[in-house]
Scaffold this motif. Sequence first.
Motif, PDB file in Angstrom:
ATOM      1  N   MET A   1       0.975  -1.137   0.096  1.00  0.00           N
ATOM      2  CA  MET A   1       0.204   0.039  -0.083  1.00  0.00           C
ATOM      3  C   MET A   1       0.939   1.257   0.152  1.00  0.00           C
ATOM      4  SD  MET A   1      -2.956   1.078   2.854  1.00  0.00           S
ATOM      5  CE  MET A   1      -4.446   1.323   2.154  1.00  0.00           C
ATOM      6  N   SER A   2       0.862   1.899  -1.080  1.00  0.00           N
ATOM      7  CA  SER A   2       2.201   2.923  -1.277  1.00  0.00           C
ATOM      8  C   SER A   2       1.143   4.368  -0.768  1.00  0.00           C
ATOM      9  CB  SER A   2       2.599   2.980  -2.542  1.00  0.00           C
ATOM     10  OG  SER A   2       1.960   3.957  -3.284  1.00  0.00           O
ATOM     11  N   GLY A   3       1.737   4.867   0.141  1.00  0.00           N
ATOM     12  CA  GLY A   3       1.363   6.380   0.699  1.00  0.00           C
ATOM     13  C   GLY A   3       0.312   6.286   1.511  1.00  0.00           C
ATOM     14  N   GLY A   4      -0.417   5.141   1.833  1.00  0.00           N
ATOM     15  CA  GLY A   4      -1.659   5.182   2.283  1.00  0.00           C
ATOM     16  C   GLY A   4      -1.715   4.725   3.867  1.00  0.00           C
ATOM     17  N   MET A   5      -2.600   4.899   4.656  1.00  0.00           N
ATOM     18  CA  MET A   5      -2.500   4.257   6.005  1.00  0.00           C
ATOM     19  C   MET A   5      -3.908   3.976   6.211  1.00  0.00           C
ATOM     20  SD  MET A   5      -1.371   6.050   9.560  1.00  0.00           S
ATOM     21  CE  MET A   5       0.226   6.177   9.642  1.00  0.00           C
ATOM     22  N   VAL A   6      -3.897   2.803   7.176  1.00  0.00           N
ATOM     23  CA  VAL A   6      -5.221   2.291   7.770  1.00  0.00           C
ATOM     24  C   VAL A   6      -5.220   3.135   9.011  1.00  0.00           C
ATOM     25  CG1 VAL A   6      -6.460   0.553   8.443  1.00  0.00           C
ATOM     26  CG2 VAL A   6      -5.087   0.150   6.075  1.00  0.00           C
ATOM     27  N   LEU A   7      -6.227   3.835   9.303  1.00  0.00           N
ATOM     28  CA  LEU A   7      -6.558   4.445  10.646  1.00  0.00           C
ATOM     29  C   LEU A   7      -7.776   3.782  11.077  1.00  0.00           C
ATOM     30  CD1 LEU A   7      -5.819   6.744  12.169  1.00  0.00           C
ATOM     31  CD2 LEU A   7      -7.484   8.224  11.148  1.00  0.00           C
ATOM     32  N   GLY A   8      -7.385   3.139  12.599  1.00  0.00           N
ATOM     33  CA  GLY A   8      -8.480   2.234  13.322  1.00  0.00           C
ATOM     34  C   GLY A   8      -8.917   2.942  14.432  1.00  0.00           C
ATOM     35  N   GLN A   9     -10.302   2.715  14.842  1.00  0.00           N
ATOM     36  CA  GLN A   9     -10.622   3.584  15.883  1.00  0.00           C
ATOM     37  C   GLN A   9     -11.283   2.298  16.598  1.00  0.00           C
ATOM     38  OE1 GLN A   9     -13.682   6.460  15.620  1.00  0.00           O
ATOM     39  NE2 GLN A   9     -13.456   7.147  17.917  1.00  0.00           N
ATOM     40  N   GLY A  10     -11.221   2.112  18.048  1.00  0.00           N
ATOM     41  CA  GLY A  10     -11.681   1.033  18.742  1.00  0.00           C
ATOM     42  C   GLY A  10     -11.071   1.118  20.107  1.00  0.00           C
ATOM     43  N   ALA A  11     -12.023   0.167  20.954  1.00  0.00           N
ATOM     44  CA  ALA A  11     -11.347   0.007  22.478  1.00  0.00           C
ATOM     45  C   ALA A  11     -10.126  -0.537  22.725  1.00  0.00           C
ATOM     46  CB  ALA A  11     -12.616  -0.837  23.157  1.00  0.00           C
ATOM     47  N   THR A  12      -9.541  -0.058  23.509  1.00  0.00           N
ATOM     48  CA  THR A  12      -8.104  -0.811  23.912  1.00  0.00           C
ATOM     49  C   THR A  12      -8.356  -1.485  24.943  1.00  0.00           C
ATOM     50  OG1 THR A  12      -7.597   1.308  25.087  1.00  0.00           O
ATOM     51  CG2 THR A  12      -7.124   1.035  22.762  1.00  0.00           C
ATOM     52  N   ALA A  13      -7.572  -2.670  25.261  1.00  0.00           N
ATOM     53  CA  ALA A  13      -7.655  -3.465  26.499  1.00  0.00           C
ATOM     54  C   ALA A  13      -6.484  -4.091  26.536  1.00  0.00           C
ATOM     55  CB  ALA A  13      -8.801  -4.521  26.444  1.00  0.00           C
ATOM     56  N   MET A  14      -5.936  -4.386  27.948  1.00  0.00           N
ATOM     57  CA  MET A  14      -5.046  -5.350  28.039  1.00  0.00           C
ATOM     58  C   MET A  14      -5.813  -6.715  28.313  1.00  0.00           C
ATOM     59  SD  MET A  14      -1.917  -4.135  27.536  1.00  0.00           S
ATOM     60  CE  MET A  14      -0.942  -5.045  28.362  1.00  0.00           C
ATOM     61  N   ASP A  15      -5.330  -7.681  27.918  1.00  0.00           N
ATOM     62  CA  ASP A  15      -5.845  -9.059  28.297  1.00  0.00           C
ATOM     63  C   ASP A  15      -4.908  -9.879  28.950  1.00  0.00           C
ATOM     64  OD1 ASP A  15      -8.190  -8.393  26.247  1.00  0.00           O
ATOM     65  OD2 ASP A  15      -6.883  -9.137  24.719  1.00  0.00           O
ATOM     66  N   TYR A  16      -5.462 -10.412  30.062  1.00  0.00           N
ATOM     67  CA  TYR A  16      -5.090 -11.448  30.968  1.00  0.00           C
ATOM     68  C   TYR A  16      -5.497 -12.646  30.446  1.00  0.00           C
ATOM     69  CZ  TYR A  16      -3.791  -7.923  34.503  1.00  0.00           C
ATOM     70  OH  TYR A  16      -3.335  -6.978  35.171  1.00  0.00           O
ATOM     71  N   VAL A  17      -4.596 -13.534  29.592  1.00  0.00           N
ATOM     72  CA  VAL A  17      -4.982 -14.744  28.928  1.00  0.00           C
ATOM     73  C   VAL A  17      -4.488 -15.831  29.784  1.00  0.00           C
ATOM     74  CG1 VAL A  17      -4.553 -15.992  26.796  1.00  0.00           C
ATOM     75  CG2 VAL A  17      -4.647 -13.511  26.799  1.00  0.00           C
TER      76      VAL A  17
END
Length: 100
Positions: A1-17
């Motif tokens: 993907m030249s010159g572009g960027m995927v911008l994501g919006q969402g919740a963040t979490a730290m997972d205790y697996v």
Amino acid sequence: MSGGMVLGQGATAMDYVIRCSGFPRNDGFERICSERLTSGGSCANVLVTLSYLGVSTSLVAQVGEDPLGEQFRRELIADGVCDQWLFVRPGGSTMHTYVF
């Protein structure tokens, strides 16, 4: 993907697996085989995968001003996702989940 960027919006979490041999019966116990703490959240996970595939990515989200938020940012950067739009809520707590 030249010159572009995927911008994501969402919740963040730290997972205790937590890997265990099964779920305990009522008032019972079960053996925990292993546990680890890792960054997560559906959007962040997708962006990390895209980053590993060579796509420029950035996450728009918020973490708390706490050790979990600091770890989330470190892992995000280490996985190649831009943290320019990752905001810190002063005095806030980073969401965390327990995954069995």
